[in-house]
Design an enzyme around this catalytic site. Structure first.
Site, short mmCIF file in Angstrom:
data_model
loop_
_atom_site.label_atom_id
_atom_site.label_comp_id
_atom_site.label_asym_id
_atom_site.label_seq_id
_atom_site.Cartn_x
_atom_site.Cartn_y
_atom_site.Cartn_z
N HIS A 464 0.82 -1.22 0.00
CA HIS A 464 0.00 0.00 0.00
C HIS A 464 0.85 1.27 0.00
CE1 HIS A 464 -3.78 1.75 -0.19
NE2 HIS A 464 -4.32 1.42 0.98
N ASP A 468 -2.35 1.72 -4.80
CA ASP A 468 -3.62 2.07 -4.16
C ASP A 468 -4.67 1.01 -4.48
OD1 ASP A 468 -4.72 2.68 -6.78
OD2 ASP A 468 -3.73 4.63 -6.65
#
Length: 494
Positions: A464, A468
């Site tokens: 992350h 995204d």
């Protein structure tokens, strides 16, 4: 006359012992290059007189004792665990004879001898830690002093690559005749990468030629299949009806749990030690999870149609080649999923090659070999490579080349069981997918009718820090589209 002869030989033995102890152990003055005069033997008063130069020649012919060092295995490995010795002190060895098996945190390696000679010393016990660049054994050889000087040089990675002809990655001895080994060396083929089809896994000449053909793209005539003939009683049983065989077949044995009654503590070694290191680093990554389901009804029908074609070419076709190829096609649109982030989190490297790994459950633990350059391969090429990797994994012969360089991973946990999972990213990769088992579940078709569908759950994890949720979702949708409509892959295949 017999008494005189016995006395003469007694005197000979005494003289031999005296001169041997007094003069012949001056090894520092030996020069094996010296031209030795012939042995002069005269008899005077039943005493034997001879030159001890012959003894000097005999001692010199024993040769130097060479320290056989553990060469660089690669991947930054600096130490290994000695798992098994195939020799002991005093054993005679020849070139390419197996000396020992060592295990790093990535693979098992069998070290083979470079020399003909006698083992004089073993430097490590079983389960001891051996260091790269340090001696493993001492071998008394018939080599010249130049060999010792060359052996004393500290090894570099470049030297280690040349010495890989003396190292075979595997879980047991690779069996091959000298002629087969010579053929492999002439074609720069590592025996650790070849699956033997002979008795007890022995590598045959045909195995080398077939491996070479796969590398060069050549087409060899099919090799006749040799049926295994079993002993008489079994052959008689083969003629019985199938029902009779089923009735007499013993039930499968299952491993019984072992209760020792006490706690056991042992150090982490090999692959377990590597897993601790890798997973500790992986859990420093903030994971983003995403799950979905895929309708594989059309793919199941396509694979059923193509399976016999692939088997006719000698390749077992599973669903994994389609999953892997679909992932590669998706990575072309989302290259950030095929990237890596440096340790300082300042730079992203987009990998040109799609080296897609497959998590594999083996007797040595969880291993992740990868298929190189999937973007250049067809579905059949991928199936062929998976067959090779699975054959190597089943006998513990996966090497560093197969286990390193991965850029993206799929874990087929569904082959064991389960639907959803939470896969852990393998650094330095940034994404991984876990595939659940294929289930027949009711679904609505376009007309609103309930129909049976082949459904598979997929679970994704992404780094992350650079990926995204929207990117992971779009990639998953494209990958699902390729699998739900496998004919669409044809448009994008190269």
């Amino acid at each position: 006359m017999a008494a005189v002869t016995r006395g003469s030989f007694s005197a000979l033995r005494r003289l031999l012992t005296h001169q041997y102890r007094g003069r012949c152990f001056r090894l520092q003055s030996l020069r094996s290059q010296r031209v030795l005069p012939p042995l002069a033997v005269t008899r005077d008063r039943d005493e034997w007189t001879f030159s001890c130069r012959t003894l000097h020649a005999t001692v010199a012919n024993r040769g130097p004792v060479v320290q056989f060092k553990l060469s660089d295995i690669g991947e930054g490995i600096m130490e290994v665990t000695v798992k098994e010795w195939y020799v002991k002190e005093g054993d005679k060895v020849s070139q390419f004879d197996s000396i020992c098996e060592v295990q790093s945190d990535k693979a098992s390696v069998t070290i083979t001898s470079r020399y003909d000679g006698v083992i004089k010393r073993l430097y490590y016990d079983v389960d001891a830690t051996a260091l790269v660049g340090k001696p493993l054994v001492d071998i008394e050889t018939e080599s010249s002093s130049e060999v010792i000087q060359e052996e004393d040089v500290v090894e570099t990675p470049a030297m280690a690559r040349e010495e890989h002809t003396h190292q075979e990655i595997k879980g047991h001895k690779t069996q091959a005749t000298p002629a087969v080994r010579r053929l492999a060396m002439e074609n720069n083929i590592k025996l650790s990468e070849v699956v033997g089809t002979g008795k007890d896994g022995r590598i045959l000449k045909e195995d080398i030629l077939n491996f070479l053909a796969k590398q060069t793209g050549a087409i060899l005539p099919p090799t006749p299949v040799h049926e295994i003939q079993t002993p008489g009683p079994v052959q008689v049983a083969a003629a019985r009806p199938v029902s009779t065989l089923a009735a007499t077949k013993p039930p499968p044995t299952t491993a019984k749990p072992v209760f020792t009654g006490k706690d056991v503590t042992e150090p982490l070694k090999g692959f377990h030690k590597a897993m601790v290191k890798t997973m500790t680093a992986a859990l420093m990554i903030p994971h983003f999870g995403y799950c979905d389901e895929v309708d594989l009804t059309r793919l199941v029908a396509l694979r059923r149609e193509l399976r016999s074609v692939a088997e006719g070419r000698g390749v077992k076709l599973s669903y994994m080649p389609f999953f892997i190829k679909a992932a590669s096609l998706g990575l072309l649109h989302f290259p950030i999923l095929n990237a890596s982030l440096d340790d300082s989190c300042q730079n992203i490297t987009y990998k040109a090659s799609h080296n897609i790994g497959l998590a594999m459950d083996t007797s040595q633990g969880l291993l992740v070999p990868n298929v190189k350059n999937v973007q250049l391969l067809s579905v059949f090429d991928i199936a062929q490579e998976l067959n090779r990797l699975q054959a190597l994994g089943s006998v513990g012969q996966l090497g560093t080349n197969e286990l390193s360089g991965g850029t993206f991973t799929l874990s087929n946990i569904g082959s064991i069981g389960g639907t959803y999972a939470k896969p852990v990213i393998l650094p330095p990769e940034v994404a991984i997918g876990a595939l659940g088992k294929i289930q027949v579940l009711p679904r609505f078709d376009a007309g609103g009718q309930v129909v049976p569908a082949r459904i598979m759950k997929v679970s994704w994890s992404a780094d992350h820090r650079i990926i995204d949720g929207a990117t992971m979702c779009r990639f998953s949708n494209l990958w699902r589209e390729y699998l739900e409509n496998p004919a669409s892959m044809v448009l994008d295949l190269k």
